[in-house]
Design a protein around this motif. Structure first.
Motif, PDB file in Angstrom:
ATOM      1  N   UNK A 197      35.814   9.746  32.441  1.00  0.00           N
ATOM      2  CA  UNK A 197      36.249   8.463  33.001  1.00  0.00           C
ATOM      3  C   UNK A 197      37.753   8.438  33.212  1.00  0.00           C
ATOM      4  N   UNK A 198      38.495   8.996  32.274  1.00  0.00           N
ATOM      5  CA  UNK A 198      39.954   9.050  32.405  1.00  0.00           C
ATOM      6  C   UNK A 198      40.332   9.916  33.611  1.00  0.00           C
ATOM      7  N   UNK A 199      39.644  11.044  33.786  1.00  0.00           N
ATOM      8  CA  UNK A 199      39.905  11.935  34.919  1.00  0.00           C
ATOM      9  C   UNK A 199      39.626  11.249  36.253  1.00  0.00           C
ATOM     10  N   UNK A 200      38.729  10.275  36.249  1.00  0.00           N
ATOM     11  CA  UNK A 200      38.412   9.527  37.468  1.00  0.00           C
ATOM     12  C   UNK A 200      39.381   8.368  37.698  1.00  0.00           C
ATOM     13  N   UNK A 201      40.365   8.215  36.812  1.00  0.00           N
ATOM     14  CA  UNK A 201      41.343   7.143  36.964  1.00  0.00           C
ATOM     15  C   UNK A 201      40.861   5.793  36.457  1.00  0.00           C
ATOM     16  N   UNK A 202      39.865   5.798  35.570  1.00  0.00           N
ATOM     17  CA  UNK A 202      39.279   4.547  35.084  1.00  0.00           C
ATOM     18  C   UNK A 202      39.835   4.118  33.719  1.00  0.00           C
ATOM     19  N   UNK A 203      40.884   4.767  33.243  1.00  0.00           N
ATOM     20  CA  UNK A 203      41.431   4.480  31.922  1.00  0.00           C
ATOM     21  C   UNK A 203      41.957   3.068  31.744  1.00  0.00           C
ATOM     22  N   UNK A 204      42.268   2.374  32.817  1.00  0.00           N
ATOM     23  CA  UNK A 204      42.776   1.012  32.731  1.00  0.00           C
ATOM     24  C   UNK A 204      41.697  -0.052  32.652  1.00  0.00           C
TER      25      UNK A 204
END
Length: 87
Positions: A39-46
């Motif tokens: 998820x972080x790699x997909x830019x969803x960390x926020x």
């Protein structure tokens, strides 16, 4: 409707804390450490933790889970504790 509340995903992981995925089905006690790397790699960390409930699947058939913050480093365990992360 998915819960969209809670702290941002990136604020929930670090050297002193990790995530645990728990099945949301009544009566199911399955829980496993959750690696949010995809998820972080997909830019969803926020996104808030609640946004990921529909991205967890349990072997009991539940198509929802909940993420909880646990203290301590990420456990050194093999993947596959009964809950699986989907993109």
């Amino acid at each position: 409707m998915a819960r969209r509340d809670g702290p941002p995903l990136l604020a929930c992981v670090g050297m002193d804390r990790h995530l645990v995925a728990r099945c949301a089905s009544p009566g199911c006690e399955r829980a496993t450490p959750c690696d949010p790397t995809i998820w972080v790699a997909q830019g969803l960390g926020g996104l808030p933790l609640g946004a990921f409930s529909e991205r967890l699947r349990c072997v009991c058939g539940s198509r929802r889970g909940r993420l909880q913050i646990e203290s301590g480093p990420f456990p050194d365990v093999q993947a596959g504790g009964g809950l699986y992360v989907f993109r």
